[in-house]
Enzyme design. Sequence first.
Site, PDB file in Angstrom:
ATOM      1  N   GLY A  62       0.975  -1.509  -0.143  1.00 13.31           N
ATOM      2  CA  GLY A  62      -0.251   0.021   0.002  1.00 13.31           C
ATOM      3  C   GLY A  62       0.906   1.225  -0.065  1.00 13.31           C
ATOM      4  N   ARG A  63       2.121   1.190   0.766  1.00 15.42           N
ATOM      5  CA  ARG A  63       2.645   2.238   0.562  1.00 15.42           C
ATOM      6  C   ARG A  63       3.462   2.900  -0.817  1.00 15.42           C
ATOM      7  NH1 ARG A  63       5.173   0.150   6.371  1.00 15.42           N
ATOM      8  NH2 ARG A  63       3.298   1.047   7.933  1.00 15.42           N
ATOM      9  N   TYR A  65      -1.441   8.362   6.404  1.00 15.58           N
ATOM     10  CA  TYR A  65      -2.288   7.223   6.056  1.00 15.58           C
ATOM     11  C   TYR A  65      -1.096   5.820   5.742  1.00 15.58           C
ATOM     12  CZ  TYR A  65      -3.884   8.406   1.189  1.00 15.58           C
ATOM     13  OH  TYR A  65      -4.451   8.866   0.354  1.00 15.58           O
ATOM     14  N   GLU A  66      -1.872   5.049   6.281  1.00 17.70           N
ATOM     15  CA  GLU A  66      -1.272   3.654   5.849  1.00 17.70           C
ATOM     16  C   GLU A  66       0.442   4.280   6.010  1.00 17.70           C
ATOM     17  OE1 GLU A  66      -1.230   2.233   2.125  1.00 17.70           O
ATOM     18  OE2 GLU A  66      -3.206   3.408   1.532  1.00 17.70           O
ATOM     19  N   GLY A  67       0.408   4.426   7.520  1.00 16.94           N
ATOM     20  CA  GLY A  67       1.563   4.067   7.996  1.00 16.94           C
ATOM     21  C   GLY A  67       2.029   5.695   8.545  1.00 16.94           C
TER      22      GLY A  67
END
Lengths: 379, 260
Positions: free
Chosen positions: A242-243, A362-364
Amino acid sequence: MDFQLSKEHEMARTLFRDFAEKEIKPYAQDVDENERFPKEALEKFRQYGFMGIPYPKEMGGQGCDTLTYAMCVEEVAKVCCTSSTMLSAHTSLCTWPIYKYGTAEQKEKYIPKLTSGEWLGAFGLTEPNAGTDSSAQQTKAVLDGDHYVINGSKIFITNAGYADVYVIFAMTDKSAGNHGITAFIVEKDFPGFSIGKKEKKMGIRGSATCELIFENCIVPKENLLGQEGKGFVVAMTTLDGGRIGIAAQALGLAEGALNETVKYVKERKQFGRPLSKFQNTQFEIADMYTKIQAAQLLLYKAAVAKDHQKSVSLEAAEAKLYCATVAMDVTTRCVQLHGGYGYTREYPVERMMRDAKITEIYEGTSEVQKMVISKYALK
Amino acid sequence: MNIVVCIKQVPNTNEVKLDPKTGTLIREGVPSIINPDDKAGLEAALRLKDAKGAHITVLSMGPPQADAALREALAMGADDAVLVTDRAFGGADTWATAYTIAAALKTMDYDLIITGRQAIDGDTAQVGPQISENLNLTNISYAEDIKVEGDSVIVKRQFEDRYHIIKAKMPCLITALSELNEPRYMTPGGIFDAYQKEIKVITRKDLDVDDSCLGLKGSPTHVVKTFTKSAKAAGTVVNNLNPQEAAEYILEKLREKFII
């Protein structure tokens, strides 16, 4: 080492660029202004196979690589970050874990519908009290005969309300911490599942970001994704991929803002000459241009690694951290170069600067990426 | 049904820049695209394929770089591609081009040939009809709509102040207008597949042709000079004059410029 894109990738980039300019850009402003879901984008993405770019043709995908997918997100984000969020969450966060960890039956049931875009996907990990600390999950799943009963809630879920399939995480053994997390595939019509409050956000305002509510939600046993207690690995490896999507989005934002600014500084005159003739402008543009090139190299390296390496935790974290930092920096400087006009909604850089902030979160968060990277660096 | 769509790779600009010394096109730095009328012709063929099934071959005559235009056509959904290329074909005018393409087409199976009306870099609108003459085929120009019914095509042909509905038996040749449709995009997977496909190359030795009719030396057209038209200044609109005043005004302007 060869830094040249293949002819296929060059042609794919041309396709994504033309497509984004003609099909997405015209309503990007409206999507933001009215905080509305970009339905037109979804329809067009479906039509041209953009919803399943990095998945095999046998499963309804396009059979392309992760780099092609990243370039698609990048080009879409150049003109409309909201639309790229929808695409990225669907492709990286929902389709991928089912493709990677799903049983043959689960893949057969879900993947072709997701890769064709007939069904939209979403991913639910975050909870009000479990953000970066995902082990603090309160959502519980209890096995009851042939099904699990899930209770709890998730927040900040992209595509919520519009998605047909959700990959969600719940505790099957609270005492086991991360090892008590389990992943499930939840369909929108499962009894006891509903959509809660929609968030009002600073940026990506057209993206549907809502709460998911599970009230004695019945999930068939066959919808367990992976194994009981292995959900943390599913979540973390999914987020690695996702990153790459978010890094691509951040890069696209920076490029989009720079494109708009190059146009602006050539047209805007002060003290009798275009802004582009002032050395401050030239240095700003040069600095941003170079950062974007560096960000692109990190991203493309991570994207290529995704198809060839077992783990891309490090590469994805580096790409996400750097691209998000560049996005925030470049969009802010682009607003500055636009002066007062940059602060108005008349110019897209205002929207791009607001959209950029989320890529650091988001997503970390960027801090999480630093945790991941420092682990490797301090080995 | 076998459809052959003839496409040309052209510089992506309506304002073609010319080298003032040689009078030839400056292609460097200008991205190449499929000529818009030809792309509409390809889209029309793809729609016939979607509706009734067809095998579509795209054909282009040009330098080896035309490969990219053919790959794009494949990525949009064409089945096969043919590149007609040889140094002997270089510098051909419309007559020699049509002669060469027709010779290539004679080696292929077709029920329908679709070309664009004209190319944005030359604007002659001659090659399509000339190919049909070489092949002794019926030609329907300026197609706005194409339907297939049995062994015939029904074409809506654009005319100056009206349109004609023309029915013709296949095989025949149609020239398409860019207004015909909105061509589809390539698909990402289609692009990667397109680069796996082999493009058939036809050269001089594959054709039954007379060398004196090929390329520059086989071209009856000789370009004496090419130049970019200078832009005219905006005109002046004069209102509210009666006929007498208007005539006086014009006379005065003509005298000013020593025309009378």
